[in-house]
Design an enzyme around this catalytic site. Structure first.
Site, PDB file in Angstrom:
ATOM      1  CG  HIS A  17      -2.845   3.555   2.259  1.00 56.19           C
ATOM      2  ND1 HIS A  17      -3.470   3.177   1.088  1.00 56.19           N
ATOM      3  CD2 HIS A  17      -2.925   2.490   3.099  1.00 56.19           C
ATOM      4  CE1 HIS A  17      -3.894   1.937   1.212  1.00 56.19           C
ATOM      5  NE2 HIS A  17      -3.588   1.501   2.428  1.00 56.19           N
ATOM      6  CG  ASN A  59      -6.733  -0.406   1.783  1.00 54.55           C
ATOM      7  OD1 ASN A  59      -6.139  -0.113   0.751  1.00 54.55           O
ATOM      8  ND2 ASN A  59      -6.113  -0.777   2.889  1.00 54.55           N
ATOM      9  CB  CYS A  80      -0.960  -0.012   1.184  1.00 51.37           C
ATOM     10  SG  CYS A  80      -2.196  -1.305   1.030  1.00 51.37           S
TER      11      CYS A  80
HETATM   12  N1  COA Z   1     -18.272  -8.169  10.713  1.00 52.33           N
HETATM   13  C1  COA Z   1     -18.641  -8.439  11.987  1.00 52.33           C
HETATM   14  N2  COA Z   1     -17.782  -8.857  12.920  1.00 52.33           N
HETATM   15  C2  COA Z   1     -16.498  -8.990  12.567  1.00 52.33           C
HETATM   16  C3  COA Z   1     -16.041  -8.723  11.263  1.00 52.33           C
HETATM   17  C4  COA Z   1     -16.995  -8.326  10.312  1.00 52.33           C
HETATM   18  N3  COA Z   1     -16.672  -8.050   9.053  1.00 52.33           N
HETATM   19  N4  COA Z   1     -14.717  -8.943  11.210  1.00 52.33           N
HETATM   20  C5  COA Z   1     -14.327  -9.324  12.431  1.00 52.33           C
HETATM   21  N5  COA Z   1     -15.420  -9.372  13.250  1.00 52.33           N
HETATM   22  C6  COA Z   1     -15.475  -9.724  14.668  1.00 52.33           C
HETATM   23  C7  COA Z   1     -14.314 -10.572  15.096  1.00 52.33           C
HETATM   24  O1  COA Z   1     -14.549 -11.943  14.824  1.00 52.33           O
HETATM   25  C8  COA Z   1     -14.271 -10.310  16.580  1.00 52.33           C
HETATM   26  O2  COA Z   1     -15.231 -11.053  17.228  1.00 52.33           O
HETATM   27  P1  COA Z   1     -14.961 -11.658  18.688  1.00 52.33           P
HETATM   28  O3  COA Z   1     -14.747 -10.472  19.577  1.00 52.33           O
HETATM   29  O4  COA Z   1     -16.202 -12.437  18.981  1.00 52.33           O
HETATM   30  O5  COA Z   1     -13.728 -12.506  18.555  1.00 52.33           O
HETATM   31  C9  COA Z   1     -14.699  -8.828  16.665  1.00 52.33           C
HETATM   32  O6  COA Z   1     -15.394  -8.543  15.438  1.00 52.33           O
HETATM   33  C10 COA Z   1     -13.549  -7.881  16.816  1.00 52.33           C
HETATM   34  O7  COA Z   1     -12.583  -8.265  15.839  1.00 52.33           O
HETATM   35  P2  COA Z   1     -11.243  -7.493  15.711  1.00 52.33           P
HETATM   36  O8  COA Z   1     -10.391  -8.101  14.625  1.00 52.33           O
HETATM   37  O9  COA Z   1     -10.638  -7.371  17.071  1.00 52.33           O
HETATM   38  O10 COA Z   1     -11.821  -6.090  15.240  1.00 52.33           O
HETATM   39  P3  COA Z   1     -11.097  -4.712  15.115  1.00 52.33           P
HETATM   40  O11 COA Z   1     -11.801  -3.727  15.928  1.00 52.33           O
HETATM   41  O12 COA Z   1      -9.603  -4.835  15.251  1.00 52.33           O
HETATM   42  O13 COA Z   1     -11.386  -4.347  13.591  1.00 52.33           O
HETATM   43  C11 COA Z   1     -10.295  -4.323  11.471  1.00 52.33           C
HETATM   44  C12 COA Z   1     -10.896  -5.200  12.564  1.00 52.33           C
HETATM   45  C13 COA Z   1      -9.707  -5.235  10.395  1.00 52.33           C
HETATM   46  C14 COA Z   1     -11.384  -3.455  10.885  1.00 52.33           C
HETATM   47  C15 COA Z   1      -9.190  -3.447  12.111  1.00 52.33           C
HETATM   48  O14 COA Z   1      -8.294  -4.245  12.840  1.00 52.33           O
HETATM   49  C16 COA Z   1      -8.452  -2.663  11.102  1.00 52.33           C
HETATM   50  O15 COA Z   1      -9.003  -1.780  10.479  1.00 52.33           O
HETATM   51  N6  COA Z   1      -7.136  -2.912  10.933  1.00 52.33           N
HETATM   52  C17 COA Z   1      -6.353  -2.233   9.964  1.00 52.33           C
HETATM   53  C18 COA Z   1      -6.677  -2.750   8.622  1.00 52.33           C
HETATM   54  C19 COA Z   1      -6.067  -1.924   7.534  1.00 52.33           C
HETATM   55  O16 COA Z   1      -6.307  -0.758   7.440  1.00 52.33           O
HETATM   56  N7  COA Z   1      -5.253  -2.548   6.709  1.00 52.33           N
HETATM   57  C20 COA Z   1      -4.627  -1.959   5.627  1.00 52.33           C
HETATM   58  C21 COA Z   1      -3.369  -1.318   6.031  1.00 52.33           C
HETATM   59  S1  COA Z   1      -2.432  -0.947   4.625  1.00 52.33           S
END
Ligand code: COA
Length: 358
Positions: A267, A297, A125
């Protein structure tokens, strides 16, 4: 008579600055809303919007590939520059059409630019910022006078459609700019860069199989290894820290204060990441581009796409001060400053359909 002929060494002249003079973006027409995803995945619109700020994304049709998007974005960037010739074509991508050869020569040929230097940049990215730095270097060295830099990705080809954590985040798209040799005081001139990496964390964002480390073997390679994997929480924390640090470094190098920045084009990873970085830099959130609301993204495409979308929809005064910063797999990060360009022709919106921005 030159000073060298008169027996004195030639007076060194400043290398040319890279000046942005063309801009364009392209999104494939197929729109996938959060509700569309909720029909086949255990997720819902409120969860996706609250955690990521994303309302929809675009994806290619079966049979399409990254070069198809890069060509459209590149054509638009060349049109807006008023000149269809370049000396080099750089394609930043994580999803090349093929492992071999690079995608850029094909893009160049399809744009009628066969003969130009053409190569891909792989920095996930952060690829577009690395591509800009590479192109600016070619211009400063006198190797090229005009360079087309495209960021293009089709994450729909590597994200497992059944993976709700990643399928909600990523979209397909391409954005492109034309850089030309010019003067540092012109609108569109690029300033200093900051680039960095830390490969000790390569497994934080990864497609495990497909390269020389792990060739895909029928019946032996798992479905998970063939697809994009990301440790979301760690990526989130690293993205906020690295983007803010890199942005601060490049502002220092440019002699700008955060308050001098008129437009912040990070980004487009996740709205909460963008707002955290803006807050950390004490930049008003209104100055932060948030194109991801309607496109997700889009990887290496996200910064040029956000710029093209802004150029199409909002009048920006040429010379306004811009800060770009990116973070991605590798890990990689990078930032640069520039001023808003004076373009020869208007930039059409990357997508003409309904905007699903909340
Ligand atoms: N819909 C509903 N629930 C979801 C889900 C979805 N699409 N994806 C994950 N969950 C659930 C998980 O299973 C977890 O459940 P649990 O608590 O029962 O185990 C809960 O939601 C929390 O998951 P978690 O991974 O801790 O969520 P988060 O708050 O960290 O959000 C992202 C997940 C991916 C949105 C976040 O980590 C993020 O944005 N990370 C950066 C990603 C990014 O920008 N990447 C590109 C960089 S170049």
């Amino acid at each position: 008579m030159s000073s060298a002929v008169a027996g004195r060494p030639p007076v060194p002249s400043a290398p040319p600055a890279a000046v942005l003079c063309g801009l364009g973006g392209w999104l494939p027409p197929r729109l996938v809303t959060n509700d569309d995803l909720a029909e086949r995945l255990d997720t819902d619109d409120t969860w996706i919007r609250t955690r990521t700020g994303i309302g929809s994304r675009h994806t290619i049709e079966p049979g399409q590939a990254t070069s198809d998007l890069a060509v459209e974005a590149g054509r638009r960037a060349l049109d807006s520059s008023g000149d269809s010739s370049v000396d080099a074509v750089v394609v930043a991508t994580t999803t090349p059409d093929r492992t071999c050869p690079a995608t850029a020569p094909l893009v160049a040929a399809r744009l009628g630019l066969a003969g130009a230097a053409a190569f891909d940049v792989a920095a996930v990215c952060t690829g577009f910022v690395y591509g800009l730095a590479t192109a600016a270097g070619l211009i400063a060295a006198g190797t090229a006078r005009r360079v087309l830099v495209t960021g293009a990705d089709t994450y729909s080809t590597i994200v497992d459609p059944a993976d709700r954590a990643n399928a909600i985040i990523f979209g397909d798209g391409a954005g492109a700019v034309v850089l030309r040799a010019g003067h540092p005081d012109e609108p569109g001139a690029l300033g200093p860069f900051d680039l960095g990496s830390d490969g000790a964390h390569e497994d934080m964002i990864m497609v495990a199989a497909g390269g020389s480390r792990s060739r895909p073997e029928p019946g032996r390679t798992s479905r998970a290894d063939l697809h994009f994997a990301m440790r979301g929480k760690e990526v989130y924390r690293n993205a906020v820290t690295r983007m803010a640090e890199s942005a601060r470094t490049v502002l220092d190098r440019a002699g700008w204060k955060p308050a001098d920045v008129d437009l912040f084009a990070p980004h487009q990873a996740n709205l909460r990441i963008l707002h955290s970085v803006a807050d950390d830099l004490e930049l008003p959130r209104e100055r932060c581009l948030t194109h991801l609301r309607s496109v997700g993204n889009t990887g290496a495409a996200s910064i040029p796409l956000a710029l093209a979308d802004t150029a199409a929809r909002t009048p920006v005064e040429p010379g306004s001060r811009l800060l770009l910063t990116a973070f991605g797999g590798g890990l990689t990060w990078g930032s640069c400053v520039l001023t808003w360009p004076a373009l020869s022709a208007p930039v059409p919106p990357p997508y003409q359909g309904e905007d699903t921005t909340p």
